[in-house]
Scaffold this motif. Structure first.
Motif, short mmCIF file in Angstrom:
data_model
loop_
_atom_site.label_atom_id
_atom_site.label_comp_id
_atom_site.label_asym_id
_atom_site.label_seq_id
_atom_site.Cartn_x
_atom_site.Cartn_y
_atom_site.Cartn_z
N ILE A 345 0.88 -1.28 -0.09
CA ILE A 345 0.02 0.18 0.05
C ILE A 345 0.69 1.43 0.02
CG2 ILE A 345 -1.87 -1.36 1.16
CD1 ILE A 345 -1.13 0.35 3.71
N GLY A 346 2.10 1.06 -0.21
CA GLY A 346 2.91 2.31 -0.15
C GLY A 346 4.45 1.83 0.42
N GLY A 347 5.39 2.77 0.09
CA GLY A 347 6.70 2.51 0.64
C GLY A 347 7.08 1.14 1.02
N ASP A 348 7.47 1.13 2.22
CA ASP A 348 7.68 -0.29 2.77
C ASP A 348 6.49 -0.82 3.64
OD1 ASP A 348 7.90 1.72 4.75
OD2 ASP A 348 9.60 0.77 5.69
N GLU A 349 5.39 -0.61 3.23
CA GLU A 349 4.27 -1.10 4.03
C GLU A 349 3.53 -2.02 3.25
OE1 GLU A 349 2.82 3.00 6.75
OE2 GLU A 349 2.09 2.85 4.59
N PHE A 350 2.88 -3.03 3.75
CA PHE A 350 2.26 -4.15 3.23
C PHE A 350 1.18 -4.48 4.00
CE2 PHE A 350 6.40 -4.50 1.53
CZ PHE A 350 6.35 -5.01 0.34
N VAL A 351 -0.04 -5.10 3.37
CA VAL A 351 -1.21 -5.53 4.23
C VAL A 351 -1.52 -6.83 3.81
CG1 VAL A 351 -3.82 -4.89 4.62
CG2 VAL A 351 -1.89 -3.02 4.58
N ILE A 352 -2.04 -7.57 4.69
CA ILE A 352 -2.37 -9.13 4.44
C ILE A 352 -3.71 -8.98 4.69
CG2 ILE A 352 -2.31 -11.49 4.94
CD1 ILE A 352 0.46 -11.15 5.91
N LEU A 353 -4.80 -9.40 3.78
CA LEU A 353 -6.14 -9.55 4.19
C LEU A 353 -6.45 -10.96 4.33
CD1 LEU A 353 -8.87 -7.95 4.11
CD2 LEU A 353 -9.22 -8.27 1.80
N GLN A 354 -6.96 -11.23 5.37
CA GLN A 354 -7.17 -12.85 5.94
C GLN A 354 -8.72 -13.12 6.06
OE1 GLN A 354 -5.68 -14.30 9.78
NE2 GLN A 354 -4.43 -15.64 8.60
N PHE A 355 -8.77 -14.54 5.17
CA PHE A 355 -10.19 -14.71 5.48
C PHE A 355 -10.07 -16.16 6.08
CE2 PHE A 355 -9.32 -12.91 1.13
CZ PHE A 355 -9.86 -11.85 1.21
N GLY A 356 -11.28 -16.21 6.89
CA GLY A 356 -11.09 -17.53 7.80
C GLY A 356 -9.88 -17.39 8.77
N VAL A 357 -10.17 -17.21 10.07
CA VAL A 357 -8.90 -16.51 10.69
C VAL A 357 -8.38 -17.41 11.74
CG1 VAL A 357 -9.73 -14.03 9.95
CG2 VAL A 357 -10.37 -15.16 12.26
N GLU A 358 -8.44 -18.59 11.70
CA GLU A 358 -8.20 -19.62 12.76
C GLU A 358 -6.66 -19.51 12.99
OE1 GLU A 358 -9.97 -20.33 10.32
OE2 GLU A 358 -11.96 -20.76 11.01
N ASP A 359 -5.78 -19.14 12.15
CA ASP A 359 -4.43 -19.37 12.20
C ASP A 359 -3.71 -17.94 11.93
OD1 ASP A 359 -4.93 -19.25 9.36
OD2 ASP A 359 -3.42 -20.74 8.96
N THR A 360 -4.16 -16.82 12.22
CA THR A 360 -3.90 -15.57 12.30
C THR A 360 -2.20 -15.51 12.85
OG1 THR A 360 -5.80 -14.75 11.88
CG2 THR A 360 -3.94 -12.99 12.32
N GLU A 361 -2.22 -15.85 14.03
CA GLU A 361 -1.15 -15.92 14.81
C GLU A 361 0.02 -16.58 14.29
OE1 GLU A 361 -1.23 -16.82 19.22
OE2 GLU A 361 -3.10 -15.52 19.29
N GLN A 362 -0.07 -17.93 13.72
CA GLN A 362 0.82 -18.82 12.98
C GLN A 362 1.21 -17.95 11.80
OE1 GLN A 362 -2.20 -19.58 14.44
NE2 GLN A 362 -1.92 -21.72 14.79
N VAL A 363 0.26 -17.17 11.23
CA VAL A 363 0.70 -16.60 9.72
C VAL A 363 1.59 -15.32 9.96
CG1 VAL A 363 -0.16 -14.90 7.87
CG2 VAL A 363 -1.34 -17.16 8.44
N ALA A 364 1.22 -14.57 11.14
CA ALA A 364 2.05 -13.56 11.70
C ALA A 364 3.38 -13.86 11.92
CB ALA A 364 1.33 -12.43 12.55
N ALA A 365 3.44 -14.85 12.92
CA ALA A 365 4.89 -15.57 13.26
C ALA A 365 5.55 -16.00 12.32
CB ALA A 365 4.70 -16.54 14.30
N ARG A 366 4.99 -16.58 11.40
CA ARG A 366 5.73 -17.21 10.03
C ARG A 366 6.26 -16.22 9.24
NH1 ARG A 366 2.32 -21.00 8.84
NH2 ARG A 366 0.85 -19.74 7.52
#
Length: 427
Positions: A345-366
């Motif tokens: 979304i600009g410069g060094d900024e990224f966004v993940i849009l996550q659908f079905g969120v059971e493993d959000t913590e694992q995705v962030a840690a990974r």
């Protein structure tokens, strides 16, 4: 104005001295100069026809009031005579201001030392139809219009067509039509569409439709204007079909649509990293949130900001910085699920849009783990960390704008408390 390239085969009449024999012809004969748009000569019958005293008055006759349409029609007559050798047409003339409809034969010639384009007009039959010769005026209009015009019976057989239609479908006249295929249907690239069009035209008493037609120039997109009319002599009901070639318009519209799609695709993709753009994510998020509301599901937004990226640009330059961003995008993409969406979304900024969120913590840690791996660049090795803020739908907000704001706030809390971690907005 001398014309020689296309007209060398025409008879060249150099002067009036060559025209003595035409005085022996009792019918009207005149010579018309297209390049000066005026009469070049006429016999005594012509002088009488126009109610003049002598041929010089004919030559001097002022035609400056003629419309461009009249000039174009005369030019078309010349070109047809060049092509066919002779034309036979109804014309309406106005001697003494009164309309007279006559049948004329025309031949194309070159006139005078300058080889002007000229036509010899022979009037071989006078038709007195009073002051409103509508039928023959209509025939004239059909003949000289540049669009194809044809009248058909309800069975799809041709009654009369103008030269433009004859030329457009000449290839169909050179061979017998397939059994059960009328002349009307044969003109369509898809015969079944032709049958449907004929049935609609009869049922609706006409209409306007676009079809692909089989012309001598190949398949062309035509707009068909179909009207109910009557035969001028028998009174029989006919279909008048006027065809406008709109192929170029269709092609232009297709090019515009392709350009629009290309611009849309460009707008949907981040040029540098080739992941989705913010605009693309906004489009997807709107539908995703609507779907989640109907299904009672969650959606999460992970806002990622690289730690210390400005120093990378300052130390190694923007070219190296761009390469690092490409690698970062690939690493984040490898960290998320196929059902998730990544956008820059600009410069060094990224966004993940996550659908079905059971493993959000694992995705962030990974994601943090993959980003932390060293990156070899010219001049050294770079280590990239990131701070991640997470906002949830529907707990934190019900629209993307607010979710991004809350995730951004959570990300800044991570930066202020040590970086290289993730935090939920609700925490």
């Amino acid at each position: 104005m001398e014309h020689t390239s296309n007209y060398d085969h025409l008879v060249h009449i150099k002067s009036h001295d060559e025209l003595a024999l035409y005085e022996l012809i009792p019918n009207v004969v005149w010579f018309f100069d297209l390049d000066k748009h005026g009469w070049w000569w006429g016999n005594q019958a012509t002088v009488d026809f126009w109610g003049l005293d002598d041929v010089q008055q004919l030559i001097d006759k002022d035609l400056s009031g003629d419309t461009q349409g009249a000039k174009d029609r005369t030019a078309q007559t010349f070109e047809l005579a060049v092509k066919n050798g002779l034309t036979i047409d109804p014309w309406t003339t106005y001697p003494n201001g009164k309309p007279k409809t006559v049948f004329m034969m025309h031949r194309a010639v070159l006139l005078g030392p300058e080889k002007h384009r000229g036509i010899i007009a022979f009037i071989n039959e006078k038709v007195e139809l009073g002051e409103q010769p509508e039928n023959l005026l209509l025939v004239e209009a059909m003949r000289y219009t540049r669009v194809a015009a044809t009248t058909f019976t309800d069975q799809g057989e041709v009654v009369i067509e103008n030269p433009a239609a004859t030329e457009a479908y000449a290839h169909l006249n050179s061979q017998p039509l397939p059994k059960g295929v009328s002349a009307f249907v044969a003109r369509f690239a898809d015969p079944e569409q032709g049958r449907e069009c004929l049935a609609k035209a009869i049922a609706d008493q006409g209409g306007r439709w676009d079809y692909v037609m089989r012309t001598t120039q190949g398949d062309r997109q035509h707009a068909l204007d179909v009207r109910r009319t009557r035969h001028p002599l028998t009174g029989e009901f006919l279909l008048l079909v006027v065809e406008y070639d709109v192929t170029e318009l269709y092609q232009a519209l297709q090019e515009v649509e392709q350009a629009r799609k290309k611009l849309h695709d460009i707008a949907m993709t981040d040029t540098l990293t080739q992941v989705a753009s913010l605009h693309h994510m906004q489009e997807v998020a709107k539908q995703a949130l609507d779907d989640a509301a109907q299904k009672g599901e969650r959606v999460r937004v992970l806002f990622i900001d690289l730690d210390g990226f400005k120093e990378i640009n300052d130390q190694y330059g923007h070219d190296i910085g761009d390469e690092v961003l490409k690698i970062v995008a690939r690493r984040i993409q490898a960290s998320i699920r196929a059902s998730d969406m990544l956008a820059r979304i600009g410069g060094d900024e990224f966004v993940i849009l996550q659908f079905g969120v059971e493993d959000t913590e694992q995705v962030a840690a990974r994601t943090l783990s993959h980003l932390a791996e060293p990156i070899a660049v010219q001049g050294g090795t770079i280590k990239v960390n990131a701070s991640i803020g997470i906002a949830s739908y529907p707990e934190d907000a019900d629209n993307l704008k607010d979710l991004l704001k809350l995730a951004d706030d959570a990300m800044y809390q991570v930066k202020s408390s040590g970086k290289n971690a993730f935090l939920f907005a609700s925490a």
